[in-house]
Enzyme design. Sequence first.
Site, short mmCIF file in Angstrom:
data_model
loop_
_atom_site.label_atom_id
_atom_site.label_comp_id
_atom_site.label_asym_id
_atom_site.label_seq_id
_atom_site.Cartn_x
_atom_site.Cartn_y
_atom_site.Cartn_z
N SER A 75 0.96 -1.02 -0.12
CA SER A 75 -0.03 -0.03 0.13
C SER A 75 0.92 1.28 0.05
O SER A 75 0.29 2.34 -0.04
CB SER A 75 -0.84 0.02 1.06
N LYS B 283 0.33 3.85 -2.70
CA LYS B 283 -0.71 4.83 -2.69
C LYS B 283 -0.12 6.11 -2.58
O LYS B 283 -0.73 7.22 -2.97
CB LYS B 283 -1.75 4.86 -1.45
N SER C 263 -5.92 3.79 4.64
CA SER C 263 -5.48 2.98 3.24
C SER C 263 -6.40 2.37 2.54
O SER C 263 -6.53 0.98 2.20
CB SER C 263 -4.35 2.19 3.96
#
Length: 436
Positions: free
Chosen positions: A64, A67, A128
């Site tokens: 993640s 991102k 997230s």
Amino acid sequence: MKKVTLKKNLSAAMISLLALSSFGGTVHGESKTGINADAAILVNAETGKIVDKYNEDQPLGVASMTKMMTEYLVLEAIDKGKIEWTDTYKISDKVYQLANAPGLSNVPLRAGDAYTIKELYEAMVIKSGNGAAIALSEAVAGSEGEFVKRMNAKAAQLGMEHYKFVNSSGLSNYDMLGMHPEGTGVNDENMVSAEDMATLAYRLIKDYPEVLKTSGTNYKYFRKGTDEEYLMKNTNALLKDRAYSYKGADGLKTGTTPFAGSTFTGTAERDGVRYITVILDAKDQYGQPSSAERFIQAAKMLDYGFTQYETVQYTLDDTETKDALPVQDGKEAEVKITVDKPIKVRMMKKEIKQAGVELKLDKDKTGEDGKLQAPVEKGEKIGELVLKNEKEAEYILDGLQRDQKVNVYASSTVEKANWFVRSARNIGEFLKDIFG
């Protein structure tokens, strides 16, 4: 259980293949701080100077932390007026399915409902939210596949070298229920080196410092006061009042998948000094991936930067000439000089005594004897104040300043003396040399 085993075996195979390929980097020695992870780096967030590193150019799974690139492109689109925070985006069927899929980090999004860019952005950065990230990619680029192209193009533009973005969220493509972006494969993974993650963080903070306000938010309600109200808890455990609270921590992003392990890009600021650290696949004492260790080891690296280094400031007072220079053939014998700012540099405490500065005059401002030559104009750049005896430093980007220096200017005008005065001086110097 078979599915999990297959994923782990596939991940190990892919990592081995990449390590042998030309896409991979060279494994380096241990870091100064003894980090136990597949890769790590510590960078001065102001200068981009590398303070500590280990296996920093090996592309690895980032989960993640992907991102962060999505954040950059969203903030850039806002900055350029392509979208606005108050714009709404109607959730697609793909986003709905992935935002409500069991086992994935998400803020649940309703099918066919419209959410503001701001709501989706905060859900992505704080919680997230994978569905929120994909929704933003569609809002910015029309489709996630097109957005992925922009991610890779932006990485190249930012000076990153070891990367491969395959989706906007950081999910493993095989977890996307068959809806991975067009142009990518079901077994593709987001791969970035520790140094390039630090580069992305460096540029994100430099170009859009407002990102830290959101990434540093500990808790926030999503759609507070509605029937969709949801308490978002930041995944960053270094934030205030969290399990591994670290003074000054305010970002940026965690990541966890079976492929990437436990990863973290963190940053903290103390007394005007900021560091960025990246930990890829942190391990515990038994060599096993550890969610807690990414925060423990990030704090260890940050401590190294804050405690072993000191900010040193140099001015003209630290040179032999101080604030005045003799002027050859000038109406006045000397000229006052100044700098627009002092040299400020973070140095290892044990290296400060060996460091210092020197004044280097521009060659076109001096005569054959190396002395400043008249005429000199007020405000004219005549040279540089340069840091000396500093160990050669490494930076995350080639274009960053490698020599610590500032310009030196004349504080007044010194006109060139006429021929008669110069001749008289030369005769006087000649007689002095002969008779002492």
